[in-house]
Design a protein around this motif. Structure first.
Motif, PDB file in Angstrom:
ATOM      1  N   ILE A 186       1.180  -1.002   0.297  1.00 15.98           N
ATOM      2  CA  ILE A 186      -0.277   0.013  -0.057  1.00 15.98           C
ATOM      3  C   ILE A 186       0.688   0.943  -0.245  1.00 15.98           C
ATOM      4  O   ILE A 186       2.023   0.979   0.630  1.00 15.98           O
ATOM      5  N   TYR A 187       0.557   2.274  -0.633  1.00 20.67           N
ATOM      6  CA  TYR A 187       1.352   3.578  -1.379  1.00 20.67           C
ATOM      7  C   TYR A 187       1.031   4.155   0.568  1.00 20.67           C
ATOM      8  O   TYR A 187       0.669   3.731   1.189  1.00 20.67           O
ATOM      9  N   PRO A 188       2.232   4.717   0.837  1.00 24.09           N
ATOM     10  CA  PRO A 188       2.083   5.473   2.277  1.00 24.09           C
ATOM     11  C   PRO A 188       1.243   6.805   1.931  1.00 24.09           C
ATOM     12  O   PRO A 188       0.889   6.718   1.040  1.00 24.09           O
ATOM     13  N   ASP A 189       1.213   7.415   3.130  1.00 25.89           N
ATOM     14  CA  ASP A 189       0.583   8.692   3.139  1.00 25.89           C
ATOM     15  C   ASP A 189       0.987   9.934   2.268  1.00 25.89           C
ATOM     16  O   ASP A 189       2.079  10.197   3.242  1.00 25.89           O
ATOM     17  N   GLY A 190       0.060  10.578   1.626  1.00 26.66           N
ATOM     18  CA  GLY A 190       1.050  10.856   0.230  1.00 26.66           C
ATOM     19  C   GLY A 190       0.474  12.591   1.388  1.00 26.66           C
ATOM     20  O   GLY A 190       1.452  13.639   0.817  1.00 26.66           O
ATOM     21  N   GLN A 219       1.516  25.285   7.462  1.00 24.87           N
ATOM     22  CA  GLN A 219       2.594  25.277   7.184  1.00 24.87           C
ATOM     23  C   GLN A 219       4.264  24.526   7.380  1.00 24.87           C
ATOM     24  O   GLN A 219       5.143  25.204   7.284  1.00 24.87           O
ATOM     25  N   LEU A 220       3.451  23.529   7.073  1.00 27.16           N
ATOM     26  CA  LEU A 220       4.425  22.558   7.127  1.00 27.16           C
ATOM     27  C   LEU A 220       4.628  21.891   5.607  1.00 27.16           C
ATOM     28  O   LEU A 220       3.902  21.535   4.880  1.00 27.16           O
ATOM     29  N   LEU A 221       5.664  21.577   5.159  1.00 24.59           N
ATOM     30  CA  LEU A 221       6.571  20.465   3.656  1.00 24.59           C
ATOM     31  C   LEU A 221       6.772  19.251   4.206  1.00 24.59           C
ATOM     32  O   LEU A 221       8.115  19.881   4.723  1.00 24.59           O
ATOM     33  N   PHE A 222       6.769  18.064   3.630  1.00 27.40           N
ATOM     34  CA  PHE A 222       7.875  16.835   3.606  1.00 27.40           C
ATOM     35  C   PHE A 222       8.342  16.281   2.803  1.00 27.40           C
ATOM     36  O   PHE A 222       8.025  16.592   1.451  1.00 27.40           O
ATOM     37  N   GLY A 223       9.536  16.573   2.947  1.00 26.62           N
ATOM     38  CA  GLY A 223      10.378  16.089   1.726  1.00 26.62           C
ATOM     39  C   GLY A 223      11.777  15.109   1.819  1.00 26.62           C
ATOM     40  O   GLY A 223      11.327  14.756   3.086  1.00 26.62           O
ATOM     41  N   ASN A 224      12.042  14.359   1.206  1.00 26.65           N
ATOM     42  CA  ASN A 224      12.708  13.077   1.390  1.00 26.65           C
ATOM     43  C   ASN A 224      14.253  13.510   1.681  1.00 26.65           C
ATOM     44  O   ASN A 224      15.010  13.464   0.969  1.00 26.65           O
ATOM     45  N   GLY A 225      13.849  14.276   2.755  1.00 27.54           N
ATOM     46  CA  GLY A 225      15.180  14.913   3.193  1.00 27.54           C
ATOM     47  C   GLY A 225      15.099  15.940   2.908  1.00 27.54           C
ATOM     48  O   GLY A 225      14.342  16.714   2.173  1.00 27.54           O
ATOM     49  N   SER A 226      16.261  16.521   4.157  1.00 26.05           N
ATOM     50  CA  SER A 226      16.117  18.208   2.940  1.00 26.05           C
ATOM     51  C   SER A 226      16.564  18.154   1.550  1.00 26.05           C
ATOM     52  O   SER A 226      16.144  19.628   1.133  1.00 26.05           O
ATOM     53  N   ASP A 227      17.159  17.225   1.120  1.00 27.17           N
ATOM     54  CA  ASP A 227      17.737  17.723   0.204  1.00 27.17           C
ATOM     55  C   ASP A 227      16.643  17.539  -1.325  1.00 27.17           C
ATOM     56  O   ASP A 227      16.895  17.731  -1.997  1.00 27.17           O
ATOM     57  N   SER A 275       2.108  26.716   0.257  1.00 32.43           N
ATOM     58  CA  SER A 275       0.526  26.195  -0.899  1.00 32.43           C
ATOM     59  C   SER A 275       1.439  26.043  -1.818  1.00 32.43           C
ATOM     60  O   SER A 275       1.120  25.734  -2.954  1.00 32.43           O
ATOM     61  N   GLN A 276       2.583  27.059  -2.475  1.00 33.44           N
ATOM     62  CA  GLN A 276       2.881  27.512  -3.300  1.00 33.44           C
ATOM     63  C   GLN A 276       3.703  26.460  -4.137  1.00 33.44           C
ATOM     64  O   GLN A 276       3.822  25.918  -4.935  1.00 33.44           O
ATOM     65  N   LEU A 277       4.865  25.456  -2.795  1.00 34.04           N
ATOM     66  CA  LEU A 277       5.560  24.410  -3.397  1.00 34.04           C
ATOM     67  C   LEU A 277       4.792  23.247  -2.564  1.00 34.04           C
ATOM     68  O   LEU A 277       5.151  22.231  -3.652  1.00 34.04           O
ATOM     69  N   GLU A 278       4.054  23.167  -2.128  1.00 31.49           N
ATOM     70  CA  GLU A 278       3.518  21.976  -2.576  1.00 31.49           C
ATOM     71  C   GLU A 278       3.130  21.182  -3.861  1.00 31.49           C
ATOM     72  O   GLU A 278       3.547  20.195  -3.901  1.00 31.49           O
ATOM     73  N   PRO A 279       2.403  21.987  -4.935  1.00 35.91           N
ATOM     74  CA  PRO A 279       2.120  20.898  -5.654  1.00 35.91           C
ATOM     75  C   PRO A 279       3.490  20.557  -6.935  1.00 35.91           C
ATOM     76  O   PRO A 279       2.940  19.667  -7.771  1.00 35.91           O
ATOM     77  N   THR A 280       4.723  20.822  -6.150  1.00 32.28           N
ATOM     78  CA  THR A 280       5.775  20.663  -6.910  1.00 32.28           C
ATOM     79  C   THR A 280       6.036  19.771  -5.760  1.00 32.28           C
ATOM     80  O   THR A 280       7.813  19.005  -6.308  1.00 32.28           O
ATOM     81  N   ARG A 281       6.171  18.985  -5.184  1.00 32.41           N
ATOM     82  CA  ARG A 281       6.731  17.778  -4.246  1.00 32.41           C
ATOM     83  C   ARG A 281       5.897  17.165  -5.053  1.00 32.41           C
ATOM     84  O   ARG A 281       4.999  16.311  -5.688  1.00 32.41           O
ATOM     85  N   GLU A 282       6.730  15.576  -5.055  1.00 34.61           N
ATOM     86  CA  GLU A 282       6.208  14.192  -5.014  1.00 34.61           C
ATOM     87  C   GLU A 282       5.444  13.616  -4.372  1.00 34.61           C
ATOM     88  O   GLU A 282       5.152  14.053  -3.145  1.00 34.61           O
ATOM     89  N   PRO A 283       4.090  12.921  -5.121  1.00 34.02           N
ATOM     90  CA  PRO A 283       2.822  12.945  -4.386  1.00 34.02           C
ATOM     91  C   PRO A 283       3.124  11.511  -3.047  1.00 34.02           C
ATOM     92  O   PRO A 283       2.689  11.454  -1.912  1.00 34.02           O
ATOM     93  N   PHE A 284       3.861  10.311  -3.234  1.00 32.50           N
ATOM     94  CA  PHE A 284       4.314   9.831  -1.963  1.00 32.50           C
ATOM     95  C   PHE A 284       6.120  10.046  -1.649  1.00 32.50           C
ATOM     96  O   PHE A 284       6.439   8.750  -1.463  1.00 32.50           O
ATOM     97  N   ASN A 285       6.311  10.959  -1.352  1.00 32.42           N
ATOM     98  CA  ASN A 285       7.746  11.086  -0.901  1.00 32.42           C
ATOM     99  C   ASN A 285       8.366  10.875   0.352  1.00 32.42           C
ATOM    100  O   ASN A 285       9.760  10.916   0.636  1.00 32.42           O
ATOM    101  N   ASN A 286       7.357  10.413   1.241  1.00 28.98           N
ATOM    102  CA  ASN A 286       7.608   9.786   2.555  1.00 28.98           C
ATOM    103  C   ASN A 286       7.471   8.483   2.525  1.00 28.98           C
ATOM    104  O   ASN A 286       6.251   8.098   2.491  1.00 28.98           O
TER     105      ASN A 286
END
Ligand SMILES: Cc1ncc(COP(=O)(O)O)c(C=O)c1O
Length: 365
Positions: A60-64, A83-91, A242-253
């Motif tokens: 099952i995919y993770p919670d995106g 106010q939070l954006l989660f990434g696959n590391g700060s990278d 909210s401007q950054l979120e759309p450029t994030r991959e859907p299931f990056n963690n």
């Protein structure tokens, strides 16, 4: 093919040798890696206890939206969930920000020397890179301000700075943020924030309310000891996130990474303990440098950039043959220096003994 012109000749990230490779090449039983500023004490023991019994449906995919982790970090920092954006590391957060904002015709301002990924991503996006030399190892915010013009899109402040470990004082950052135009994103990369003990340090999250163009990046890779799980987060205004979120991959963690980050966050006593041990370890290195008359940068992190008065690559090689992987200053733009992650007391003692051997061989001491 139609690759972007600017990535022609751009080097991929060069990872150092793994401990297994070094064991094999030099026929060693034990190799200690003190090269990437990971936590030598690992993660909270609660993480291991969880992983031993974790029941995860791998199909099952993770919670995106990293809902549970988002809620835990939002409570921990007292900021709203959006106010939070989660990434696959700060990278990945550096990549997301660059992808969302930078392009040809815009420029981005950063220190020289600093963390390499800001420049790397700016090149990929075709933006002009404006590098401002450090002043005594610290960001020269006056010169960085002068480098800003109408086409400046992002200013990067790595605080504490990698690879120098130096801290730009909170008051100077506040004054800088107050004068930078509000359409310039100011990224404060605080990957080592948990290790700061300086009493003048003020948590920069307080800047965001008045200055929505401030974005802070933090990570579970360093003090939390979870580098292999790849979780970083950015804290910003709702408008910026909210401007950054759309450029994030859907299931990056991943499923597991979200779970272990929550567990790591809950064990703040582990973080405090690591911070104290790190401080003691840092003193071992500082004492050594003083005794051996080697220059070092005052570090507010879990690594130290120290002089070796010899070819950094040779000293790096000498330590590797003796079972310690560190970072040569040549690879970081600081020839004549090594960047060493602070290890456990035992590791530090052993490493410094080996360093003595190498420096003797090189005729430094
Ligand atoms: C200043 C700085 N920013 C970002 C990172 C990347 O961290 P992460 O593991 O979260 O991608 C590092 C890792 O070395 C770092 O030193």
């Amino acid at each position: 093919m139609k690759f972007k012109k600017q990535i022609k000749g751009l080097q991929a990230y060069q990872p150092g040798k793994t401990t297994d490779e070094v064991k094999r090449i030099y026929n060693l039983d034990k190799v200690v890696k003190l090269a990437s500023n990971e936590n030598p004490y690992g993660a909270s023991p609660r993480v291991k206890a969880f992983l031993d019994n974790a029941k995860v449906n791998f199909a099952i995919y993770p919670d995106g939206y990293a809902t549970k982790l988002r809620s835990a970090v939002s409570k921990h920092l007292n900021v709203s969930e959006n106010q939070l954006l989660f990434g696959n590391g700060s990278d990945e957060n550096i990549l997301i920000v660059s992808r969302a904002i930078l392009r040809q015709g815009l420029n981005t301002v950063m220190a020289n020397i600093t963390f390499g990924q800001y420049k790397h991503n700016a090149i990929v996006e075709g933006a002009e890179v404006r590098e401002v030399p450090l002043k005594n190892g610290e960001h020269d915010l006056d010169k960085m301000y002068e480098a800003i013009d109408d086409n400046t899109a992002i200013v990067w402040i790595c605080n504490p700075n990698n690879p120098t470990g130096t801290l730009t004082p909170s008051q100077k950052i506040k004054e800088f943020v107050e004068k930078v135009p509000s359409d310039v994103l100011i990224v404060l990369d605080e990957a080592y924030t948990e290790y700061i003990t300086d009493e003048t340090y003020v948590d920069s999250i307080g800047l965001i309310d008045k200055h929505p163009n401030v974005l802070i990046m933090r990570t579970f890779s360093k003090a939390y000891g979870l580098a292999s799980f790849r979780v970083g987060y950015a804290i910003g205004s709702e408008e910026v996130i909210s401007q950054l979120e759309p450029t994030r991959e859907p299931f990056n963690n991943t499923v597991l990474s979200q779970e272990v980050a929550i567990i790591g966050l809950e064990d703040q006593s582990f973080i405090q303990e690591c911070k104290m041990k790190n401080n003691a370890g840092k003193k071992q290195f500082e004492e050594y440098c003083k005794v051996r008359n080697l220059d070092f940068y005052p570090s507010h992190t879990n690594f130290i950039l120290m002089e070796v008065k010899a070819d950094s690559d040779l000293v790096f090689q000498g330590l590797m043959q003796r079972g310690f992987i560190v970072r040569s200053g040549n690879a970081l733009g600081v020839p004549g220096y090594l960047r060493i992650t602070i290890g456990t007391e035992e590791e530090n003692t052993e490493l410094l003994q080996k360093l003595d051997e190498v420096l003797r061989e090189e005729g430094v001491i």
